[in-house]
Design a protein around this motif. Structure first.
Motif, PDB file in Angstrom:
ATOM      1  N   GLU A 176      -0.096 -44.628  20.998  1.00  0.00           N
ATOM      2  CA  GLU A 176      -1.276 -44.785  20.153  1.00  0.00           C
ATOM      3  C   GLU A 176      -0.988 -44.430  18.691  1.00  0.00           C
ATOM      4  O   GLU A 176      -1.674 -44.900  17.783  1.00  0.00           O
ATOM      5  CB  GLU A 176      -2.391 -43.881  20.699  1.00  0.00           C
ATOM      6  CG  GLU A 176      -3.695 -43.980  19.971  1.00  0.00           C
ATOM      7  CD  GLU A 176      -4.736 -43.034  20.548  1.00  0.00           C
ATOM      8  OE1 GLU A 176      -5.599 -42.611  19.766  1.00  0.00           O
ATOM      9  OE2 GLU A 176      -4.677 -42.724  21.750  1.00  0.00           O
ATOM     10  N   TYR A 177       0.027 -43.621  18.458  1.00  0.00           N
ATOM     11  CA  TYR A 177       0.328 -43.155  17.099  1.00  0.00           C
ATOM     12  C   TYR A 177       1.457 -43.952  16.450  1.00  0.00           C
ATOM     13  O   TYR A 177       1.857 -43.645  15.334  1.00  0.00           O
ATOM     14  CB  TYR A 177       0.661 -41.656  17.127  1.00  0.00           C
ATOM     15  CG  TYR A 177      -0.563 -40.825  17.429  1.00  0.00           C
ATOM     16  CD1 TYR A 177      -1.223 -40.142  16.416  1.00  0.00           C
ATOM     17  CD2 TYR A 177      -1.086 -40.755  18.710  1.00  0.00           C
ATOM     18  CE1 TYR A 177      -2.373 -39.407  16.678  1.00  0.00           C
ATOM     19  CE2 TYR A 177      -2.227 -40.028  18.990  1.00  0.00           C
ATOM     20  CZ  TYR A 177      -2.867 -39.363  17.967  1.00  0.00           C
ATOM     21  OH  TYR A 177      -4.002 -38.645  18.232  1.00  0.00           O
ATOM     22  N   ARG A 178       1.962 -44.950  17.134  1.00  0.00           N
ATOM     23  CA  ARG A 178       3.083 -45.743  16.639  1.00  0.00           C
ATOM     24  C   ARG A 178       2.795 -46.338  15.255  1.00  0.00           C
ATOM     25  O   ARG A 178       3.673 -46.400  14.406  1.00  0.00           O
ATOM     26  CB  ARG A 178       3.412 -46.858  17.627  1.00  0.00           C
ATOM     27  CG  ARG A 178       4.650 -47.664  17.254  1.00  0.00           C
ATOM     28  CD  ARG A 178       5.042 -48.648  18.330  1.00  0.00           C
ATOM     29  NE  ARG A 178       5.219 -47.964  19.613  1.00  0.00           N
ATOM     30  CZ  ARG A 178       4.618 -48.347  20.749  1.00  0.00           C
ATOM     31  NH1 ARG A 178       3.855 -49.395  20.782  1.00  0.00           N
ATOM     32  NH2 ARG A 178       4.829 -47.676  21.864  1.00  0.00           N
ATOM     33  N   ASN A 179       1.567 -46.776  15.031  1.00  0.00           N
ATOM     34  CA  ASN A 179       1.198 -47.366  13.745  1.00  0.00           C
ATOM     35  C   ASN A 179       0.440 -46.395  12.855  1.00  0.00           C
ATOM     36  O   ASN A 179      -0.236 -46.817  11.913  1.00  0.00           O
ATOM     37  CB  ASN A 179       0.350 -48.627  13.969  1.00  0.00           C
ATOM     38  CG  ASN A 179       1.143 -49.696  14.680  1.00  0.00           C
ATOM     39  OD1 ASN A 179       2.307 -49.917  14.370  1.00  0.00           O
ATOM     40  ND2 ASN A 179       0.526 -50.333  15.657  1.00  0.00           N
ATOM     41  N   LYS A 180       0.549 -45.097  13.168  1.00  0.00           N
ATOM     42  CA  LYS A 180      -0.165 -44.087  12.390  1.00  0.00           C
ATOM     43  C   LYS A 180       0.750 -43.091  11.702  1.00  0.00           C
ATOM     44  O   LYS A 180       0.401 -42.560  10.649  1.00  0.00           O
ATOM     45  CB  LYS A 180      -1.129 -43.303  13.291  1.00  0.00           C
ATOM     46  CG  LYS A 180      -2.277 -44.109  13.832  1.00  0.00           C
ATOM     47  CD  LYS A 180      -3.183 -43.244  14.675  1.00  0.00           C
ATOM     48  CE  LYS A 180      -4.317 -44.072  15.261  1.00  0.00           C
ATOM     49  NZ  LYS A 180      -5.185 -43.245  16.111  1.00  0.00           N
ATOM     50  N   VAL A 181       1.920 -42.801  12.308  1.00  0.00           N
ATOM     51  CA  VAL A 181       2.745 -41.722  11.774  1.00  0.00           C
ATOM     52  C   VAL A 181       4.176 -41.826  12.294  1.00  0.00           C
ATOM     53  O   VAL A 181       4.405 -42.337  13.388  1.00  0.00           O
ATOM     54  CB  VAL A 181       2.126 -40.346  12.148  1.00  0.00           C
ATOM     55  CG1 VAL A 181       2.215 -40.067  13.639  1.00  0.00           C
ATOM     56  CG2 VAL A 181       2.735 -39.209  11.356  1.00  0.00           C
TER      57      VAL A 181
END
Length: 163
Positions: free
Chosen positions: A72-77
């Motif tokens: 879920e965080y791959r495109n966030k941080v």
């Protein structure tokens, strides 16, 4: 014995998600990570930890690894670990060779765990998280730091005429 029981309980609680991620990526070339961050407009989460710090272990196992494993965080941080007690070499954001301990000192890290959200040039975007604060809210604080850094990077810059 107690640490073993705590580790077992942690594994039982989040083990299936963590099994997908053996460990968080250790900082090796922050200039290259910065290039990726710039291209993808992502902040870099630098997790300053000590190998002898039980709170660092908790933050990594309960908060960071599950977020990384979820996808879920791959495109966030972009997440990286810097060991404050380590002599492992790394290239900093300006492509200079240093080691983990010296890099942590340069960022003023004297307490672990510490999380700093930085941009592609290593500039801190939002206030960092120092220590393992209230466990009930730590995940919220972490998500707020990630979200705040992401928003700051992706928000349109104001020109002088717009101010």
């Amino acid at each position: 014995m107690r640490r073993g029981v705590v580790a077992l309980l942690l594994w039982l609680a989040v083990g299936p998600a963590i099994a997908l991620v053996a460990e968080l990526p250790v900082a090796a070339d922050l200039r290259m990570d910065g290039d990726q961050a710039r291209r993808e407009r992502l902040p870099i989460l630098v997790f300053f930890a000590s190998r002898s710090c039980p709170y660092c272990y908790e933050v990594e196992e309960l908060y960071l690894k599950p977020r990384l494993a979820s996808g879920e965080y791959r495109n966030k941080v972009i997440m990286r670990v810097v060991y404050t007690d380590g002599a492992r070499t790394l290239r900093d954001f300006r492509d200079r060779q240093t080691d983990h301990a010296a890099f942590a000192r340069r960022y003023g890290v004297t307490f672990t765990p510490t999380i700093k959200m930085v941009d592609a040039d290593g500039v801190e975007l939002v206030p960092g998280l120092v220590g393992l604060t209230t466990r009930d809210f730590y995940g919220y604080y972490l998500d707020e730091a990630i979200g705040g850094a992401l928003t700051k990077l992706r928000s349109p810059k104001l020109t002088l005429l717009q101010r």
